[in-house]
Motif scaffolding. Structure first.
Motif, short mmCIF file in Angstrom:
data_model
loop_
_atom_site.label_atom_id
_atom_site.label_comp_id
_atom_site.label_asym_id
_atom_site.label_seq_id
_atom_site.Cartn_x
_atom_site.Cartn_y
_atom_site.Cartn_z
N VAL A 76 70.02 60.91 -13.69
CA VAL A 76 71.03 61.37 -14.63
C VAL A 76 71.95 62.38 -13.95
CG1 VAL A 76 71.42 62.64 -16.78
CG2 VAL A 76 69.60 60.92 -16.66
N SER A 77 73.25 62.16 -14.16
CA SER A 77 74.29 63.05 -13.64
C SER A 77 75.31 63.25 -14.76
CB SER A 77 74.96 62.41 -12.42
OG SER A 77 75.68 61.26 -12.81
N ALA A 78 76.35 63.99 -14.48
CA ALA A 78 77.41 64.18 -15.48
C ALA A 78 78.01 62.85 -15.91
CB ALA A 78 78.50 65.09 -14.91
N ASN A 79 77.99 61.85 -15.02
CA ASN A 79 78.58 60.55 -15.32
C ASN A 79 77.81 59.73 -16.34
OD1 ASN A 79 80.61 61.09 -13.48
ND2 ASN A 79 79.58 60.03 -11.81
N ASN A 80 76.50 59.95 -16.42
CA ASN A 80 75.70 59.12 -17.34
C ASN A 80 74.84 59.95 -18.31
OD1 ASN A 80 73.70 59.98 -15.61
ND2 ASN A 80 73.20 57.96 -14.81
N LEU A 81 75.10 61.25 -18.38
CA LEU A 81 74.32 62.11 -19.28
C LEU A 81 74.46 61.67 -20.73
CD1 LEU A 81 72.50 64.54 -19.77
CD2 LEU A 81 74.57 65.98 -19.83
N ALA A 82 75.65 61.28 -21.16
CA ALA A 82 75.84 60.83 -22.55
C ALA A 82 74.96 59.63 -22.86
CB ALA A 82 77.31 60.51 -22.80
N THR A 83 74.82 58.72 -21.91
CA THR A 83 73.96 57.55 -22.11
C THR A 83 72.51 57.99 -22.27
OG1 THR A 83 75.45 56.18 -20.80
CG2 THR A 83 73.19 55.38 -21.05
N TYR A 84 72.08 58.90 -21.41
CA TYR A 84 70.71 59.44 -21.51
C TYR A 84 70.49 60.05 -22.90
CZ TYR A 84 66.53 62.15 -20.91
OH TYR A 84 65.27 62.66 -21.09
N LEU A 85 71.43 60.90 -23.33
CA LEU A 85 71.28 61.60 -24.61
C LEU A 85 71.28 60.62 -25.79
CD1 LEU A 85 73.54 64.70 -23.91
CD2 LEU A 85 71.02 64.60 -23.94
N ASN A 86 72.04 59.54 -25.71
CA ASN A 86 72.01 58.52 -26.76
C ASN A 86 70.62 57.90 -26.88
OD1 ASN A 86 74.71 58.87 -27.41
ND2 ASN A 86 75.41 57.15 -26.16
N LEU A 87 70.04 57.52 -25.74
CA LEU A 87 68.71 56.91 -25.78
C LEU A 87 67.63 57.92 -26.13
CD1 LEU A 87 68.79 54.31 -22.88
CD2 LEU A 87 69.10 53.96 -25.32
N ALA A 88 67.85 59.20 -25.81
CA ALA A 88 66.89 60.24 -26.19
C ALA A 88 66.79 60.34 -27.71
CB ALA A 88 67.28 61.57 -25.57
N GLN A 89 67.89 60.09 -28.42
CA GLN A 89 67.85 60.08 -29.88
C GLN A 89 66.95 58.95 -30.39
OE1 GLN A 89 69.17 62.23 -32.29
NE2 GLN A 89 69.42 63.54 -30.48
N CYS A 90 67.04 57.80 -29.75
CA CYS A 90 66.17 56.66 -30.12
C CYS A 90 64.71 57.01 -29.90
CB CYS A 90 66.55 55.43 -29.31
SG CYS A 90 68.23 54.86 -29.56
#
Length: 158
Positions: free
Chosen positions: A6-20
């Motif tokens: 995870v980097s600044a480029n894909n942090l939003a993707t990580y955070l979306n899946l963390a909600q799941c």
């Protein structure tokens, strides 16, 4: 399959899946979403914690948060595979890929009631070269009584 840190480029993707992930475990953690429908996250992806996303055909299929505790000491804080991608051993491949990147002493814990997670980690660990395996109950400061596995991995020559 492609594992990316995870980097600044894909942090939003990580955070979306963390909600799941949080939603799936909410029945065990007794967490409710806030007024905006978001769950409070337990793990921040910031040093010394690393985040990873596994992609299948450029689609994010799962996440992991790994605590890095000194030289070659790691703990799995969060681990999630999107249900669509389960039952194809993707979770096992993801864990094995991370262990290959980060050989050393590992700890994995499962909260009470997460019997499917206990079975997954037992199988996953068993199918990867390791030593010094120990498993048993553990009193975690945050989660209370948990199941804990600890073991040591080494990098596999490929």
């Amino acid at each position: 399959m492609n594992i990316k840190e995870v980097s600044a480029n894909n942090l939003a993707t990580y955070l979306n899946l963390a909600q799941c992930y949080e939603a799936e475990f909410s029945v065990l953690t007794k967490k409710k979403p806030d007024k905006d429908g978001l769950f409070m996250l337990d793990t921040e992806i910031a040093p010394p914690t690393k985040g990873y996303i596994i992609y299948v055909d450029n689609v994010p299929a799962g996440i992991a948060a790994i605590g890095c505790q000194g030289d070659s000491n790691y703990e799995v804080y969060e681990f999630y595979i999107v249900p669509y991608f389960r039952n194809e051993k993707l979770g096992t491949q993801f864990a094995h890929g991370i262990w290959q990147m980060l050989p050393g002493h590992w700890v994995v814990k499962q909260i009470q009631g997460a019997n499917h997670a206990i079975k997954f980690w037992q199988s996953c660990i068993k199918s990867y070269p390791h030593k010094n395996y120990q498993e048993g109950p553990y009193q975690d400061e945050y989660w209370g009584q948990v199941n804990k596995q600890s073991f040591v991995t080494t990098k596999i020559a490929r």
